[in-house]
Scaffold this active site. Structure first.
Site, PDB file in Angstrom:
ATOM      1  CB  CYS A  23     -20.436 -33.614 -11.135  1.00 17.70           C
ATOM      2  SG  CYS A  23     -19.501 -32.124 -11.556  1.00 17.70           S
ATOM      3  CB  CYS A  76     -16.846 -33.089 -10.503  1.00 17.54           C
ATOM      4  SG  CYS A  76     -18.005 -31.918  -9.787  1.00 17.54           S
TER       5      CYS A  76
END
Length: 324
Positions: A95, A92
């Site tokens: 993230c 991700c």
């Protein structure tokens, strides 16, 4: 439905009340007074969070959490300080933008809150249980309950505001000390709570209310019984209102008692924001005794949920705006 009377238990009524108790779990957790106290005691026995502790060490402000450690590192710890969950995955990209910001803020927090990092790929049951729809996802836990959340990478200033408001609404930045831990242990060992908790477990709200009332009568400042009594009283009102309360209130928007019964039912079944919003709407569009009645009932619901819940702080601000 009428609650069963002391001395003449109605099995059907008790079964219905027990069913509603399950629906209430997580909103106003009546049957878990002792469990909450035990969790608080375990949290106090653990090292206080500190920015000086190495990441991942006991008492660290930034920790990695797994399905096996979630109870101790998140739920128990949240009775000491708020815990912010950072749900992420290696693949991700956003993230990787948000996580370093949260880690830096946790270090700056100096132990006033804990950042608990959860790899959703390695812990799919946690992600499912927390109803993660997308990542990065951030969820705040206080005293065993989710109290705030957001999804997606946000600018550092917004993240800072999120954790600042969370800490201010919960502990004010203070980490509970040894005296608070001793108080939690005292609550666990208080034998007067046993009868009330046993009554809750079997769905006998009348007996539970009487047991808590007896404690409050003898000790008005008891640290558990007062709140528990208000919760049981809400539980009884929500039980008596029943699921038809919403339809009746929607059909009669000017019927203030119907609106308060609907709010009780909403809060009793876990919809905290819905309960507050319904009464705030009444306050905004009424005057005189109707408005004052809705206001008083809303303030009573605030006391049931507790000022440590950020949703109460937000609703209080809305109430102030509505009144003035």
């Amino acid at each position: 439905m009428q609650p069963s009377r002391p001395g003449r238990p109605d099995p059907r009524a008790q079964a219905q009340q027990a069913q509603m108790a399950a629906a209430m779990a997580g909103a106003v957790d009546l049957a878990a007074v002792k469990a909450r106290s035990e969790a608080a005691a375990r949290a106090q026995a653990a090292p206080a969070p500190s920015a000086a502790a190495p990441a991942g060490a006991p008492g660290a402000a930034v920790i990695d959490v797994t399905e096996e450690t979630f109870q101790a590192d998140v739920l128990d710890r949240s009775f000491q300080v708020p815990v912010v969950l950072d749900l992420w995955a290696e693949w991700c990209g956003p993230c990787k933008q948000l996580s370093p910001v949260l880690e830096r803020l946790a270090a700056e927090g100096a132990g006033s809150w804990v950042l608990a990092k959860v790899d959703v790929d390695a812990n799919p049951a946690l992600a499912q249980g927390l109803r993660v729809q997308g990542i990065p996802a951030v969820k705040a836990v206080w005293q065993g309950q989710l109290v705030a959340e957001f999804t997606g990478a946000i600018p550092e200033e917004q993240a800072r505001q999120f954790v600042s408001e969370l800490v201010r609404a919960t502990t004010g930045g203070a980490v509970p000390g040894a005296e608070a831990g001793a108080g939690a242990e005292d609550e666990v060992e208080d034998p007067r709570l046993d009868a009330a908790e046993a009554a809750l477990e079997r769905g006998d709200l009348v007996a539970a209310e009487a047991a808590y009332q007896a404690i409050v009568d003898a000790e008005p400042d008891h640290p558990v019984a007062g709140l528990a009594l208000r919760q049981v009283q809400l539980f009884r009102r929500a039980d008596e209102a029943g699921p038809d309360a919403l339809a009746r209130a929607d059909a009669a928007p000017d019927d203030i008692p119907a609106q308060t019964r609907a709010a009780d039912f909403l809060l009793g079944t876990g919809d905290v924001e819905g309960a507050f919003a319904r009464l705030l709407d009444v306050v905004r569009r009424t005057t005189g005794e109707d408005r004052d009645g809705a206001r008083k009932h809303l303030v009573e619901l605030f006391s049931v949920v507790g000022d440590q819940d950020p949703r109460v702080g937000a609703a209080r601000r809305e109430l102030t705006l509505a009144l003035y």
